[in-house]
Design a protein around this motif. Sequence first.
Motif, PDB file in Angstrom:
ATOM      1  N   LYS A 161       0.828  -1.205   0.000  1.00 49.63           N
ATOM      2  CA  LYS A 161       0.000   0.000   0.000  1.00 49.63           C
ATOM      3  C   LYS A 161       0.860   1.251   0.000  1.00 49.63           C
ATOM      4  O   LYS A 161       0.608   2.197  -0.759  1.00 49.63           O
ATOM      5  CB  LYS A 161      -0.918  -0.002   1.221  1.00 49.63           C
ATOM      6  CG  LYS A 161      -1.777   1.254   1.343  1.00 49.63           C
ATOM      7  CD  LYS A 161      -2.604   1.242   2.623  1.00 49.63           C
ATOM      8  CE  LYS A 161      -3.374   2.552   2.779  1.00 49.63           C
ATOM      9  NZ  LYS A 161      -4.132   2.594   4.056  1.00 49.63           N
ATOM     10  N   LEU A 162       1.891   1.269   0.837  1.00 48.27           N
ATOM     11  CA  LEU A 162       2.780   2.430   0.904  1.00 48.27           C
ATOM     12  C   LEU A 162       3.480   2.646  -0.426  1.00 48.27           C
ATOM     13  O   LEU A 162       3.492   3.762  -0.967  1.00 48.27           O
ATOM     14  CB  LEU A 162       3.808   2.240   2.017  1.00 48.27           C
ATOM     15  CG  LEU A 162       4.895   3.316   2.141  1.00 48.27           C
ATOM     16  CD1 LEU A 162       4.280   4.663   2.478  1.00 48.27           C
ATOM     17  CD2 LEU A 162       5.927   2.922   3.197  1.00 48.27           C
ATOM     18  N   ALA A 163       4.058   1.586  -0.996  1.00 47.89           N
ATOM     19  CA  ALA A 163       4.806   1.709  -2.246  1.00 47.89           C
ATOM     20  C   ALA A 163       3.928   2.186  -3.395  1.00 47.89           C
ATOM     21  O   ALA A 163       4.380   2.926  -4.269  1.00 47.89           O
ATOM     22  CB  ALA A 163       5.456   0.374  -2.602  1.00 47.89           C
ATOM     23  N   GLU A 164       2.658   1.777  -3.407  1.00 53.52           N
ATOM     24  CA  GLU A 164       1.784   2.124  -4.526  1.00 53.52           C
ATOM     25  C   GLU A 164       1.190   3.521  -4.415  1.00 53.52           C
ATOM     26  O   GLU A 164       0.661   4.040  -5.396  1.00 53.52           O
ATOM     27  CB  GLU A 164       0.660   1.090  -4.644  1.00 53.52           C
ATOM     28  CG  GLU A 164       1.149  -0.272  -5.125  1.00 53.52           C
ATOM     29  CD  GLU A 164       0.019  -1.264  -5.303  1.00 53.52           C
ATOM     30  OE1 GLU A 164      -1.112  -0.962  -4.855  1.00 53.52           O
ATOM     31  OE2 GLU A 164       0.262  -2.336  -5.885  1.00 53.52           O
ATOM     32  N   ASN A 165       1.268   4.139  -3.248  1.00 49.92           N
ATOM     33  CA  ASN A 165       0.593   5.423  -3.066  1.00 49.92           C
ATOM     34  C   ASN A 165       1.506   6.589  -2.719  1.00 49.92           C
ATOM     35  O   ASN A 165       1.103   7.743  -2.854  1.00 49.92           O
ATOM     36  CB  ASN A 165      -0.479   5.289  -1.973  1.00 49.92           C
ATOM     37  CG  ASN A 165      -1.629   4.402  -2.397  1.00 49.92           C
ATOM     38  OD1 ASN A 165      -2.452   4.778  -3.220  1.00 49.92           O
ATOM     39  ND2 ASN A 165      -1.681   3.194  -1.849  1.00 49.92           N
ATOM     40  N   VAL A 166       2.721   6.314  -2.281  1.00 52.69           N
ATOM     41  CA  VAL A 166       3.588   7.388  -1.813  1.00 52.69           C
ATOM     42  C   VAL A 166       4.297   8.078  -2.980  1.00 52.69           C
ATOM     43  O   VAL A 166       4.564   7.469  -4.017  1.00 52.69           O
ATOM     44  CB  VAL A 166       4.626   6.834  -0.805  1.00 52.69           C
ATOM     45  CG1 VAL A 166       5.705   6.016  -1.527  1.00 52.69           C
ATOM     46  CG2 VAL A 166       5.239   7.948   0.024  1.00 52.69           C
ATOM     47  N   ILE A 167       4.568   9.366  -2.810  1.00 49.40           N
ATOM     48  CA  ILE A 167       5.444  10.115  -3.704  1.00 49.40           C
ATOM     49  C   ILE A 167       6.773  10.286  -2.979  1.00 49.40           C
ATOM     50  O   ILE A 167       6.808  10.676  -1.805  1.00 49.40           O
ATOM     51  CB  ILE A 167       4.861  11.503  -4.043  1.00 49.40           C
ATOM     52  CG1 ILE A 167       3.534  11.380  -4.797  1.00 49.40           C
ATOM     53  CG2 ILE A 167       5.867  12.330  -4.847  1.00 49.40           C
ATOM     54  CD1 ILE A 167       3.657  10.892  -6.217  1.00 49.40           C
ATOM     55  N   VAL A 168       7.867   9.979  -3.670  1.00 52.63           N
ATOM     56  CA  VAL A 168       9.206  10.106  -3.086  1.00 52.63           C
ATOM     57  C   VAL A 168       9.948  11.207  -3.834  1.00 52.63           C
ATOM     58  O   VAL A 168      10.038  11.173  -5.064  1.00 52.63           O
ATOM     59  CB  VAL A 168       9.990   8.784  -3.192  1.00 52.63           C
ATOM     60  CG1 VAL A 168      11.383   8.936  -2.591  1.00 52.63           C
ATOM     61  CG2 VAL A 168       9.230   7.652  -2.503  1.00 52.63           C
TER      62      VAL A 168
END
Length: 447
Positions: A161-168
């Motif tokens: 979930k984090l990887a698919e939604n976060v902007i880095v």
Amino acid sequence: MVEARFRIEGVGEWGVSTTNSVYPPKEDTKMLCRVVSKLAKGTSANAVEIGCGSGLVSMVLKTLGWEVTAYDVNPYAVACTRGNMDANGISGKDSIYEAEFGQDFPIPEEADLIVWNLPYLEEDVNNPGILEKIEDVALTDLPQGGWSRILLDNLEGTSIKLAENVIVILVMRTEPEGSSKVLDWAERGWSWRSLGMERYGSEKVETIGFWRTGSGAKVTILDSCKSTMDEAKSLPSNGWQRVLARSQTNGRGRRKSDWISKDDGLFATWSLDAELLENISPGLIQTCAGAVVSEVLGANMKWPNDIVNRDGVKMGGVLVESANDGTIRVGIGLNKTSFEEKGIIGAGWDETIGDIDSSKVFQRIDGGLSAFFENKEMMAMPDVDSYSRISWKELSRFLSRGVLVSRGNEIFRPTGLNAGGELEVVGIENAVNLRDLEGVRWFVSKS
């Protein structure tokens, strides 16, 4: 103690105090602050800063209304950030922690944004011990992938979930390239967009925004179909939608001409939001998509939509169609291997990048197209000049060999590409813009 003040027009002004053992705000810090000041917050606005240093970036985010959790391995930096927040009347110092990333560092699953001004100095193996340990961690990148790869591994190993939604958003040295590389993210299915750039002598430092291509939206994969352009009509209308076929029986090219589809090639169509046409012409969308493909394949692009090898032999093409359903369809057909059939000679990408599977080629093209066409609400879309620059850059590789075009009885030399995606050419008597290939012939040097 060093004291300074920093101001961003329309956002705020902050006083910053640092000690000798804390990285002070420099031009790269200011660039990162300018970038985050332009981000759009959603209903959720949870940010994480890694390596907070003086605390300036965290204070800018807090001023803009973000909830911020920040970390630094340097205890003096943690104290400095907390002190600067107090001095500027900014709340949230209890969310500033001393922690070493990759060990006792938790990234909250609800994070919407991660920012990190990555260390980008190379380790000085000839003069070890010049920097104190805490300074070494703050300023020096790691070999073999750098801190960037450590972050990438952490994101992909912690939460889908984090990887698919976060902007880095990372500050990285891109010239000369350091241990932390943009390509590491691209090869693992992340799209990227340059949001800011500074040059310091021979070094180029950029602020790069990364996101998982499609934010988790799955690719529609078919064993076989007549045409992916037709299949794309039934794709959902929201998000980053694309269809990939393992074989295609009735592909088409420009003006509804047939496209010979070899089974080991790539056949795919992307469905883009028609709102793109408010700022970008269909012609420029086509040349930009072609430029992405050309760059991925290490090939050449022949205006307006052909992907060719060095000798001008076609290995694929790009087709753009707009529809009444509010979408633009971008179809791409590519050969993996060369062939000769029915008097038609075709080249393949195995000539330029080797025996790479079509799924890997698709992933690279998918990320490249996403960088220009996927709408991420937090980040602005690229400006029109960005589409023109990559288009002309890839066209120039082909045109630089002395390519000429003729229309009627006149010979022209290509000189540029306008905002409509039209090819600007100059002849002996006049200059014209070519809108299509009607009556146009190419003269390509074989040298």
